[in-house]
Motif scaffolding. Structure first.
Motif, PDB file in Angstrom:
ATOM      1  N   VAL A 249       4.031  38.640  53.963  1.00  0.00           N
ATOM      2  CA  VAL A 249       4.551  38.041  55.390  1.00  0.00           C
ATOM      3  C   VAL A 249       4.263  36.584  54.996  1.00  0.00           C
ATOM      4  CG1 VAL A 249       4.130  37.710  57.717  1.00  0.00           C
ATOM      5  CG2 VAL A 249       4.662  39.857  56.527  1.00  0.00           C
ATOM      6  N   LEU A 250       2.876  36.372  54.708  1.00  0.00           N
ATOM      7  CA  LEU A 250       2.494  34.852  54.841  1.00  0.00           C
ATOM      8  C   LEU A 250       3.354  34.081  53.721  1.00  0.00           C
ATOM      9  CD1 LEU A 250      -1.548  35.151  54.507  1.00  0.00           C
ATOM     10  CD2 LEU A 250       0.000  34.310  56.523  1.00  0.00           C
ATOM     11  N   LEU A 251       3.727  34.760  52.520  1.00  0.00           N
ATOM     12  CA  LEU A 251       4.530  34.044  51.497  1.00  0.00           C
ATOM     13  C   LEU A 251       5.878  33.824  52.207  1.00  0.00           C
ATOM     14  CD1 LEU A 251       5.049  33.439  48.276  1.00  0.00           C
ATOM     15  CD2 LEU A 251       6.302  35.763  48.146  1.00  0.00           C
ATOM     16  N   VAL A 252       6.165  34.773  52.791  1.00  0.00           N
ATOM     17  CA  VAL A 252       7.641  34.540  53.509  1.00  0.00           C
ATOM     18  C   VAL A 252       7.387  33.217  54.520  1.00  0.00           C
ATOM     19  CG1 VAL A 252       9.592  35.233  55.166  1.00  0.00           C
ATOM     20  CG2 VAL A 252       8.748  36.766  53.441  1.00  0.00           C
ATOM     21  N   LEU A 253       6.279  33.160  55.442  1.00  0.00           N
ATOM     22  CA  LEU A 253       6.084  32.057  56.287  1.00  0.00           C
ATOM     23  C   LEU A 253       6.141  31.028  55.417  1.00  0.00           C
ATOM     24  CD1 LEU A 253       5.033  31.225  59.085  1.00  0.00           C
ATOM     25  CD2 LEU A 253       2.856  31.534  58.419  1.00  0.00           C
ATOM     26  N   VAL A 254       5.362  30.818  54.377  1.00  0.00           N
ATOM     27  CA  VAL A 254       5.163  29.275  53.499  1.00  0.00           C
ATOM     28  C   VAL A 254       6.506  29.172  53.106  1.00  0.00           C
ATOM     29  CG1 VAL A 254       4.325  28.477  51.481  1.00  0.00           C
ATOM     30  CG2 VAL A 254       2.671  29.904  52.860  1.00  0.00           C
ATOM     31  N   LEU A 255       7.295  30.126  52.459  1.00  0.00           N
ATOM     32  CA  LEU A 255       8.619  29.723  52.170  1.00  0.00           C
ATOM     33  C   LEU A 255       9.674  29.191  53.269  1.00  0.00           C
ATOM     34  CD1 LEU A 255       9.576  32.662  49.617  1.00  0.00           C
ATOM     35  CD2 LEU A 255       8.861  30.322  49.063  1.00  0.00           C
ATOM     36  N   VAL A 256       9.683  29.948  54.380  1.00  0.00           N
ATOM     37  CA  VAL A 256      10.268  29.240  55.532  1.00  0.00           C
ATOM     38  C   VAL A 256       9.823  27.910  55.896  1.00  0.00           C
ATOM     39  CG1 VAL A 256      10.720  29.436  57.923  1.00  0.00           C
ATOM     40  CG2 VAL A 256      10.899  31.545  56.310  1.00  0.00           C
ATOM     41  N   TYR A 257       8.452  27.598  55.800  1.00  0.00           N
ATOM     42  CA  TYR A 257       7.845  26.515  56.293  1.00  0.00           C
ATOM     43  C   TYR A 257       8.350  25.274  55.259  1.00  0.00           C
ATOM     44  CZ  TYR A 257       4.349  22.802  56.742  1.00  0.00           C
ATOM     45  OH  TYR A 257       3.724  21.441  56.854  1.00  0.00           O
ATOM     46  N   ILE A 258       8.415  25.592  53.958  1.00  0.00           N
ATOM     47  CA  ILE A 258       8.549  24.681  53.021  1.00  0.00           C
ATOM     48  C   ILE A 258      10.016  24.472  53.416  1.00  0.00           C
ATOM     49  CG2 ILE A 258       8.756  24.073  50.480  1.00  0.00           C
ATOM     50  CD1 ILE A 258       6.466  25.680  50.219  1.00  0.00           C
ATOM     51  N   GLY A 259      10.976  25.404  53.406  1.00  0.00           N
ATOM     52  CA  GLY A 259      12.375  25.152  53.420  1.00  0.00           C
ATOM     53  C   GLY A 259      12.804  24.384  54.503  1.00  0.00           C
ATOM     54  N   LEU A 260      12.089  24.687  55.782  1.00  0.00           N
ATOM     55  CA  LEU A 260      12.389  23.695  57.190  1.00  0.00           C
ATOM     56  C   LEU A 260      11.843  22.470  56.743  1.00  0.00           C
ATOM     57  CD1 LEU A 260      11.731  25.984  59.824  1.00  0.00           C
ATOM     58  CD2 LEU A 260      13.918  25.050  59.362  1.00  0.00           C
ATOM     59  N   GLU A 261      10.688  22.148  56.227  1.00  0.00           N
ATOM     60  CA  GLU A 261      10.143  20.820  56.015  1.00  0.00           C
ATOM     61  C   GLU A 261      11.208  19.947  55.067  1.00  0.00           C
ATOM     62  OE1 GLU A 261       7.136  18.945  56.821  1.00  0.00           O
ATOM     63  OE2 GLU A 261       7.599  20.370  58.490  1.00  0.00           O
ATOM     64  N   ARG A 262      11.557  20.686  54.253  1.00  0.00           N
ATOM     65  CA  ARG A 262      12.713  20.084  53.318  1.00  0.00           C
ATOM     66  C   ARG A 262      13.925  19.779  54.175  1.00  0.00           C
ATOM     67  NH1 ARG A 262      13.041  22.132  47.116  1.00  0.00           N
ATOM     68  NH2 ARG A 262      11.069  21.198  46.456  1.00  0.00           N
TER      69      ARG A 262
END
Lengths: 305, 242, 332
Positions: C152-165
């Motif tokens: 879940v944390l991995l997904v959170l980080v991916l979503v975070y990075i995606g959104l920041e970009r």
């Protein structure tokens, strides 16, 4: 069929009352107020409190009026509840909405109104309990109007419809025949010009909350009289009342009246096709239909972004 | 005897704090005269009128009406002080009938029935259409109604923001003549105009505003001959220009 | 000790799932100025969609296709996106109120559907039985809990990075442009309706991801899990953390979820027996007060939006003060 139609008209008159107040407030203050419907709950419960109080103080007034389950005490309580609810709406504006209006945009107002609704609804729950209540413990017998098709109408329902129409007529007279009404319409159309025309805005904001609060209190009591009151009363009316204002066009009082009846009747008739569990979703379908066909409603101005 | 009925002293004002549109503006309106404020687009003319009417926050300076300070008044109190304001656009309530528009502004006037008759006599087309919605009026009739609404409370001073905007040349002349005529009935007028020629035709005195500051002023008949006027309009020499 | 860690893992998994939903909402409210009044519907679409596609077969309902986890999750996310697309198509071009009202309506309609369409959603008893991803490979419940948290944390980080970009891309800048000044943005050739719709759909799909993770964690979903209060919780998380700041959104999710669980625990433990059925109401009042209080006193949240524009890095903007709607010259 005919029974659903008649029930729909009755619910429609209650939705109309609520929608009139909402459309007035939305037009003047320019935000979708999700806490408005909770005023129905405040109205219904304050009438309950007044009714019990009056019944204890002046027991002989706790008599039913004719064939109605409505008592003399409750009819006095409706008026008191309208006043209390109007006052609560003004207090809420002073505490929350006025301050947000001054510092932030309309979206923050919408957001805050959701928060206020949640707080109000749960304060009502804490004060009166989860359990649904009735104004009168006696069962009001319905009158059989016809056997085929079967049509049952309770005297209370006839009274509610009549009283709602009378309130609407009174409001119509105020808005179209008095300078107070002109000021209202003026502020809704153009606040700046209204101000330079001598209208004091802060007073009109107070009066629109009083009007909206009063009308929603009446709607709440009328609903309670023909059904029952529970802390969810307000929440259950949020969507129907919004649907009615959207159908009518935001800002149009006559649109709200018509919209209320349309939503009420459509929800009533939907029972012939859909299980009653889906009734809460009906107003949403109506909103979608309006968006597709006529986004600014029947009588509304175009309100594109 | 032409004394000052309205004066603006060192006025600094704007919608946003620390971002004034007007800086240190001075202006005097003499009794029973028509004073025009002209200037290029974005000069702050409308802002000046709105600041006098209390619709734009004033951060410094003051506004005096008959020697009494009225700086930053609540706009709804204007009428009771003898001041009226005709906005540029949206100056009538379109959804209200003509009679309702007038009833609204007359509600605080003690002899409202007499006053209403006077206004209808002054503007016969309004009397004719009193039962119609104001939104159905023509451009010139709208200005007429707007002026009638401003006159309802018998003001001594009337502020007009570009009364000729959006009207045909013929109606423009009529509206400005109407304003001129009012000065003979004891109303002093401060008027913002985009149409310099028309404004100078009816004005007694004229102020030129640019960059939110006073530039020059003088009697209407002589101001056009001032060589500075052309320069201001063409963006040349300006007081306060960066 | 193991109990403690396993509780912390459970807590963090829930908080991280909510944080994902809050990130989706942040794209709506924080970056685009859209008001989503029915977060729970999009979260729910992801949840039910994933459950129906990936759940175990059940004779009483249509679903239970037992598809592989990632396929099921993707299906749930697409469902959430489609729901958003339909609602958005009708409303984003209109005044902001309409989106707020319609999304609120979607949530109510969605709830009626989950409660009544027994053939599809199992009605009030819900759907149960979801083959939890990688469970068979691990076996040990404790280790599995930690692994799921990591996932879940991995997904959170991916979503975070995606959104920041995304928000730093030209698309993100255009979103902020229409939020701040629609007329100006339009004159620069931006199409506000399409930008808003895209943002609305993407944000809702992220909520759908959160919903899908939620059912795969619990292996169960019912209308009870998707009560309207969920929308309020996610809003509170965003407004506390700071709208327009993705790190704030995550911080808010953990803080509010901690406050919610702690208040629930304290009330269950210390409230008089007669009051026990009202602990929910007390918690709801707290959530409502957090929302109203933040809007009144600290609308920018704990971590305010950073505007890396020419105005300099320190300028902050209180959430929701945008003046996009030109028709909104109401009483102020």
């Amino acid at each position: 069929m005919i029974q659903h139609l008649v029930d729909g008209i009755l619910t429609g008159s209650i939705i109309s009352l609520g929608a009139i107040g909402l459309t007035l407030i939305m037009h003047m203050l320019r935000f979708a107020n999700f806490s408005y419907a909770e005023l129905l709950g405040i109205g219904a419960y304050s009438a309950l409190v007044f009714d019990r109080l009056l019944a204890a103080l002046i027991p002989f007034m706790h008599e039913k009026i004719g064939p109605l389950s409505l008592t003399w005490t409750l009819s006095v309580s409706v008026v008191l509840a309208m006043v209390v609810t109007g006052a609560s709406a003004v207090v809420l504006d002073k505490l929350v909405f006025k301050r947000i209006r001054e510092n932030a945009g309309p979206l923050s107002m919408v957001f805050a109104s959701f928060g206020v609704a949640l707080i109000l609804r749960n304060i009502i729950t804490l004060a009166f309990g989860h359990r649904a209540q009735l104004y009168s413990p006696d069962i009001a017998f319905a009158i059989v109007v016809s056997f085929d098709p079967l049509l049952l109408i309770k005297p209370d329902q006839v009274f509610v419809l009549g009283a709602a129409l009378v309130l609407m007529l009174m409001l119509h007279v105020v808005l179209t025949r008095t300078t107070f009404g002109y000021s209202h319409r003026a502020v809704a159309e153009n606040p700046d010009l209204a101000q330079v025309s001598g209208v004091r805005l802060s007073r009109m904001v107070v009066s629109v909350w009083v009007l909206g609060g009063g009308l929603s209190a009446a709607a709440g009591v009328f609903y309670g009289l023909t059904n029952q009151i529970s802390p969810h009363l307000g929440h259950n009316f949020v969507l129907p009342v919004f649907a009615a204002t959207i159908v009518g066009g935001i800002g149009s009082v006559y649109g709200a009246v018509l919209g209320g009846f349309i939503v009420g009747i459509a929800s009533g008739l939907s029972l012939m096709i859909l299980p009653s569990g889906y009734t809460p979703a009906m107003p949403f379908l109506i909103i979608i239909a309006v968006m597709l066909l006529r986004p600014h409603g029947l009588f509304g101005e175009e309100l594109h972004r | 005897m032409t004394d000052a009925v309205l004066s603006v002293e060192g006025l600094t004002a704007g919608y946003v704090r620390d971002l004034p549109i007007l800086r240190d503006v001075n202006l005097t309106l003499r009794r029973d005269t028509l004073c025009a404020i002209i200037g290029p687009n974005g000069a702050g003319k409308s802002t000046l009128i709105k600041a006098i009417a209390g619709l734009v926050p004033v951060s410094a300076g003051r506004v005096m009406l008959d020697g009494k300070p009225i700086t930053g008044i609540r706009p709804d109190q204007m009428a009771s002080l003898g001041l009226a304001y005709v906005p540029q656009t949206d100056n009538i309530f379109r959804s209200l009938k003509i009679s309702e528009n007038l009833a609204l502004v007359l509600r605080r006037v003690p002899d409202r029935a007499t006053r209403l008759d006077e206004l209808y006599t002054l503007f016969p087309p309004l009397a004719e259409k009193r039962g119609d919605r104001a939104g159905s009026l023509s451009g010139g009739q709208r200005q007429m109604l707007a002026v009638a609404m401003a006159l309802a409370s018998r003001p001594r001073v009337m502020l007009m923001d570009e009364p000729s905007a959006g009207l045909s040349p013929k109606i423009q002349r009529e509206v400005l003549d109407l304003a001129r005529g009012l000065t003979e009935k004891g109303v002093s007028i401060l008027l913002v105009e985009q149409n310099v020629k028309q404004a100078l035709r009816v004005a007694d005195h004229c102020y030129i505003l640019a960059e939110g500051r006073n530039q020059i002023d003088g009697p209407a008949e002589s101001i056009l001959s001032d060589p500075a006027v052309g320069e201001i309009y063409l963006g040349g020499r300006r007081v306060g220009a960066a | 000790m193991i109990g403690m860690i396993s509780y912390l893992a459970f807590f963090s998994t829930m908080a991280a799932i909510f944080a994902i939903a809050v990130l989706g909402l942040n794209l709506h409210w924080g970056y685009t100025g859209l008001f989503n009044g029915g977060v729970v519907a999009f979260f729910g679409a992801g949840a039910y969609g994933t459950m129906i596609l990936g759940g175990r077969a059940d004779a009483t309902v249509l679903g239970g296709f037992g598809l592989p986890f990632l396929v099921a999750l993707a299906g749930g996310v697409v469902l959430a996106g489609m729901l958003a697309w339909i609602v958005g198509l009708l409303t984003v071009r209109l005044r902001h109120d309409y989106l707020a009202i319609s999304t609120f309506g979607v949530a109510i309609a969605f709830e009626s559907l989950t409660r009544n369409a027994e053939w599809l959603t199992g009605g009030a008893r819900g759907l149960r039985g979801f083959p939890r991803p990688f469970e068979a490979a691990v076996g040990n419940n404790f280790v599995y809990g930690l692994l799921f948290l990591a996932f879940v944390l991995l997904v959170l980080v991916l979503v975070y990075i995606g959104l920041e970009r995304l928000v730093r891309s030209p698309f993100g800048r255009a979103l902020r442009a229409i939020r701040e000044d629609e007329t100006a943005a339009r004159s620069l050739g931006k199409n506000p309706t399409r930008l808003r719709l895209t943002s609305f759909v993407i944000g809702s799909m992220i909520m759908g991801v959160a919903g899908g993770l939620y059912v795969s964690f619990y292996a169960f979903v019912s209308p009870q899990d998707l009560a309207p209060i969920l929308t309020f919780q996610i809003w509170a998380m965003l407004i506390v953390g700071g709208a327009g700041n993705n790190r704030g959104a995550i911080l808010g999710a953990f803080l509010i979820w901690a406050a919610w669980t702690a208040s629930g625990f304290l009330l269950a433990r210390h409230a008089p027996v007669a009051m026990q059925i009202y602990t929910g109401s007390i918690q709801y009042i707290l959530i409502g007060s957090v929302i109203v209080g933040m809007l009144l006193w600290r609308p920018q949240g704990l971590l305010p939006e950073r505007l890396e524009t020419s105005a300099g890095p320190d300028r902050t903007r209180p959430a929701g003060t945008n003046t996009t709607a030109t028709t909104n010259k109401g009483v102020t």
